[in-house]
Scaffold this motif. Structure first.
Motif, short mmCIF file in Angstrom:
data_model
loop_
_atom_site.label_atom_id
_atom_site.label_comp_id
_atom_site.label_asym_id
_atom_site.label_seq_id
_atom_site.Cartn_x
_atom_site.Cartn_y
_atom_site.Cartn_z
N GLU A 121 -3.98 8.05 7.50
CA GLU A 121 -3.46 7.95 6.13
C GLU A 121 -2.43 9.06 5.87
N ASN A 161 -7.35 10.55 -8.82
CA ASN A 161 -7.49 9.36 -7.99
C ASN A 161 -8.92 9.04 -7.59
N PHE A 162 -9.21 7.75 -7.62
CA PHE A 162 -10.49 7.23 -7.13
C PHE A 162 -10.47 7.30 -5.60
N PRO A 163 -11.65 7.14 -4.98
CA PRO A 163 -11.68 7.14 -3.51
C PRO A 163 -10.75 6.09 -2.89
N ARG A 197 0.78 12.96 -2.62
CA ARG A 197 1.65 13.25 -3.76
C ARG A 197 2.54 14.46 -3.46
N ARG A 235 -1.11 9.46 -4.05
CA ARG A 235 -2.27 10.06 -4.68
C ARG A 235 -2.33 11.58 -4.53
N GLY A 236 -3.15 12.18 -5.40
CA GLY A 236 -3.53 13.58 -5.21
C GLY A 236 -4.83 13.61 -4.42
N VAL A 237 -5.72 14.51 -4.79
CA VAL A 237 -7.02 14.56 -4.12
C VAL A 237 -7.86 13.36 -4.58
N LYS A 238 -8.62 12.78 -3.65
CA LYS A 238 -9.53 11.68 -4.01
C LYS A 238 -10.81 12.28 -4.58
N PHE A 239 -11.16 11.84 -5.78
CA PHE A 239 -12.40 12.33 -6.39
C PHE A 239 -13.53 11.34 -6.09
N PRO A 240 -14.72 11.87 -5.79
CA PRO A 240 -15.83 10.95 -5.46
C PRO A 240 -16.26 10.12 -6.66
N ASN A 241 -16.68 8.93 -6.38
CA ASN A 241 -17.10 8.02 -7.45
C ASN A 241 -18.58 8.18 -7.77
N GLY A 293 -7.89 5.42 -3.98
CA GLY A 293 -6.52 5.86 -4.19
C GLY A 293 -5.94 5.50 -5.55
N ARG A 294 -6.59 4.56 -6.28
CA ARG A 294 -5.98 4.17 -7.56
C ARG A 294 -6.18 5.28 -8.59
#
Lengths: 407, 434
Positions: free
Chosen positions: B59, A177-179, B398, B428-434, A181-182
């Motif tokens: 959230e 997931n992106f920050p 999730r 969602r699972g864990v949010k990964f940084p962009n 949530g997508r």
């Protein structure tokens, strides 16, 4: 004779089983008869249905047709109260044929360009099976130059070389997931080629009952250097390198058909086809990536298809000099075993119903139209690989039209 | 003949018009069976509250498993479900940790400090008054629910925020959950009765009652009190078993093998990791000894002490007991979990209640192959596994959705209801940084 046919139908072993990605839309007249007609020298579409019958065509001709196909599939996750439908996308199976030979000679040349395999399903980017598949667009276009020869006045043989141009575009979501949530997304896109052949035998008995035996070889379609794009959060881009490519192989199965044509009267003919589709060659779908990482390993997904089969019965009735009417029914056994049903081909046994008409305004022109309907049975499945658990139900609608010029 | 063909052509067209869209028969979402979901209450701890990533924030609250279940119950006669949500302005609640970088697989975890719901210097949280049905309180234990001193209601900020000032320090959780006129309940409590002890490296701090192990017999009798109170009006409900707390990423990410590899990268001669066990003895660590997740970020591993001996790599400077759940402690913790679970199951069975066996489910998630569901392979691996949040103990959205389905399946099986399942791909699972 009718009695014989009936008993042959009833006692036919279930070895002919067959759908999956197979598209049975190769000639408007035959489509109107549920896809039967390999034992009839109906028209130039015999290049596909039976190269052995081509030489028995009375005229030279060219024709082109299209069958806009609406594949309406629905899915309900087990235990869910939500039914999800594929998006309305029209797939365009088409066919082009040309047949030529010197009049009253023993041979004819033919060319066929048609789409015997394909799939167009788009479940949308956010459905409950998105991590298995979001969309698939698969097209196989076969080019088939053909030679057909009369051995006797009643026996013809023919064979063609098949070149396949295949296109595949497969998309699915990746469960990272992106920050915001997508989810991430993978797009595999490539073209490939394959080779095969199509050969047939046509026999017209003294009673005018005709028989056909046709074998269309398997076509192993190789995709080399297709693009593998991954849309993931930046922190994972090292695991899903940009500019990656993949190789894959899609084996398209051989089909062996046995056909019978029975004239019921001067103007009415009955056609029966039994086909054995040798899907067992589709054992797995593998993707071999040029660059692998711990998160992106080559995949090998078991498909374990068994052979499929179909039985089709059609009727062609010349109502007047200018008007022909057709109808057909059929049944096909799915090659997809329990546990291997996927959203890319939510397959099950299916009923086929068709109707068609032909209009010949002049000596040279002919218009044919058909309507083809398939009711794919509802099938509740838990996929072994993905764990996707639910019921698929599919209806297929394909109206079609073709134009023919004869001389 | 002609007419027949024409008719069938017409029939085909009619069929098209009528049956254009495929239909799938639906058993889900039609009946509550023998249950009555009109007022559902959820009793439990942090898992029930929606705590995740080391904190309670909006959230997480919104996707707490009881909230997801309640939304689905609504299709079979379930009523509204109220929760003590933080406000939008203070949506980050207690604060939590987020993943801000991932370099060669090593995560950087950074606290989120804006939009907090901290109302005073003593770190009390924004009060929530009003009726609530999600009664989950982070840190709640079976033993402390009966706190006779009532001090836990003041000491625990998540409990304190739900109480009117007049009741702070004057009630306990067992009293708090009663008198709520529920028609259905879920009870998933007891994890902290053993987890608190394990998370502290199996070191009980005498002044901190959250680090003790609850006596097995005491656990059973107090749990029975809960069930008696919750079924006093003949209500139906569901209990959850306690997951194996040693199977969470918190104890399986910083492995002895990983530490040894890190040591060898610097000094190839490094042969063993040394730990101090619960009995005070010092020995080389084995794969059965579990190191706590925060050890990684503590930055003490390999640091030389005054005598120049590197931390954790020599018997004279071992990894301290508090960082380690040694193999005997693991056995002890597992034994308590098993004992609590057999009490939970037999008590629930005698009351005719549904049982969500989260213990069995999480063991499956923790297995090598994980659980395949809807195209996702759910595993217990830290960050990549998808089920556990960044604290290595609590669930991602999730994970909550998956566990909500475990509860729903058990409810439906027990009461003949058809509460629909949840589409876990929407979470969602864990949010990964962009």
């Amino acid at each position: 004779m009718k009695k014989f046919l009936l008993s042959a139908l009833l006692s036919a072993p279930l070895w002919v089983l067959g759908q999956g990605f197979q598209v049975n839309l190769q000639g408007q007249k035959q489509i109107g008869m549920a896809g039967a007609g390999s034992a009839l020298a109906l028209d130039e579409a015999s290049v596909f249905y039976n190269p052995g019958a081509v030489t028995f065509l009375e005229k030279n001709s060219v024709s082109a047709g299209v069958n806009p196909l609406l594949f309406k599939s629905a899915f309900k996750q087990t235990g869910s109260n939500v039914t999800e439908d594929v998006k309305n996308k029209i797939a365009p199976p088409f066919e082009f044929y040309a047949v030529w030979g010197p009049k009253s000679n023993k041979w004819k040349l033919g060319l066929g360009v048609y789409t015997p395999f394909g799939g167009l399903v788009d479940w949308g980017d956010n459905w409950s099976g998105k991590y298995a598949l979001t969309s698939l667009n698969l097209k196989a276009i076969y080019f088939q130059p053909t030679l057909s020869i009369k051995i006797t006045d009643r026996i013809g043989i023919g064979a063609g070389f098949v070149y396949n141009h295949g296109d595949v575009n497969l998309q699915r979501a990746i469960p990272v997931n992106f920050p915001d949530g997508r989810s991430g997304k993978a797009t595999l896109d490539g073209t490939g080629t394959g080779y095969g052949w199509n050969a047939g035998l046509y026999i017209k008995t003294l009673s005018n009952i005709s028989f056909a035996l046709v074998h269309k070889s398997k076509v192993i379609t190789k995709l080399d250097g297709g693009s593998a794009e991954f849309e993931v959060p930046k922190s994972l881009e090292g695991s899903f390198p940009a500019g990656n490519t993949f190789n894959a192989e899609l084996p398209l199965p051989a089909t062996t058909s046995l056909g019978i044509g029975i004239p019921l009267s001067k103007s009415t003919v009955l056609a029966f086809d039994a086909s054995w589709v040798q899907w067992h060659i589709y054992q797995d779908l593998s993707f071999d990536y040029a660059t692998n990482t711990p998160a992106l390993v080559d995949t090998k997904s078991a498909r374990n298809y068994r052979d499929g089969s179909s039985f089709k019965l059609g009727i062609n009735h010349q109502a007047s000099e200018k008007l022909a009417l057709r109808a057909g029914i059929g049944y096909a056994f799915s090659p997809v075993q329990d546990g291997y049903v996927t959203p890319e081909a939510p397959d099950a046994d299916r009923y086929i119903l068709s109707a068609g008409l032909g209009y010949t305004p002049t000596r040279h022109f002919e218009v044919n139209a058909s309507f083809f309907f398939e009711d794919v049975k509802s099938r509740k499945q838990k996929n072994i690989e993905t764990g996707l658990d639910g019921t698929f139900k599919t209806l297929v609608y394909a109206p079609g039209i073709s134009l023919t010029y004869k001389w | 003949m002609k007419r027949y063909i024409l008719n069938s052509f017409v029939a085909a067209i009619i069929l098209f018009a009528a049956a254009c869209k495929p239909e799938i028969e639906t058993p889900a979402g039609t009946t509550a069976g023998q249950a009555n979901f009109s007022k559902y209450i959820a009793v439990g701890n942090s898992l029930t509250s929606g705590y995740a990533d080391g904190g309670l924030y909006l959230e997480g609250q919104k996707v707490a498993y009881p909230n997801l279940i309640a939304a689905k119950m609504a299709t079979v006669g379930g009523g509204a479900f109220t929760s003590p949500f933080f406000s939008e302005e203070h949506s980050n609640g207690s604060g939590y940790i987020s993943l801000t970088a991932l370099v060669n697989g090593t995560p950087t975890l950074t606290p989120v400090v804006d939009k907090l719901a901290i109302r005073d210097a003593a770190k009390h949280l924004d009060k929530y008054n009003g009726e609530i049905q999600n009664l989950g309180i982070p840190g709640m234990r079976v033993d402390l629910a009966f706190d006779p001193t009532f001090t836990f209601s003041a000491a625990n900020p998540y409990f304190e925020r739900l109480l009117p000032d007049a009741q702070v320090g004057k009630t306990n959780y067992f009293q708090f959950i009663q008198g709520r006129n529920h028609t259905f309940f879920s009870l998933w409590l007891g994890n902290n009765d053993v987890l608190g002890y394990a998370l502290n490296g199996a070191v009980t701090v005498s002044t901190d009652p959250t680090t003790t192990l609850t006596d097995k017999v005491t656990f059973s009798s107090l749990y029975a009190n809960f069930l008696n109170a919750l079924t006093a009006g003949g209500q139906k409900g569901i209990v959850g078993t306690i997951p194996d707390v040693t199977a969470v990423p918190y104890f399986n990410t910083v492995t002895v093998a990983a530490l040894l590899n890190a040591a060898k990268a610097i000094n190839p001669a490094a042969a063993a990791i040394y730990i101090q066990t619960g009995t005070g003895s010092v020995r080389p660590a084995t794969a059965e000894d579990l190191i706590r997740l925060p050890f990684q970020s503590e930055g003490i591993f390999g640091k030389p002490n005054g005598s120049g001996i590197p931390y954790g790599l020599h018997p004279l400077n071992p990894i301290e007991n508090k960082w380690v759940l040694d193999k005997d402690e693991v056995i002890k913790v597992k034994d308590y979990v098993n004992s609590y679970n057999s009490s939970i199951k037999s008590l629930a069975t005698s009351k005719g209640l549904a049982i969500a066996d989260t213990y069995a489910y999480f063991n499956q998630v923790a297995s090598t192959d994980g659980v395949n569901v809807q195209g996702i392979t759910l595993k217990a691996a830290f960050i990549s596994g998808g089920a556990f949040s960044l604290d290595g103990v609590h669930l991602t959205p999730r994970g909550n959705a998956v566990i909500a389905n475990v509860f729903i399946d058990a409810i439906n099986a027990k009461y003949g209801s058809t509460v629909p399942n949840i589409d876990i791909t929407q979470y969602r699972g864990v949010k990964f940084p962009n």
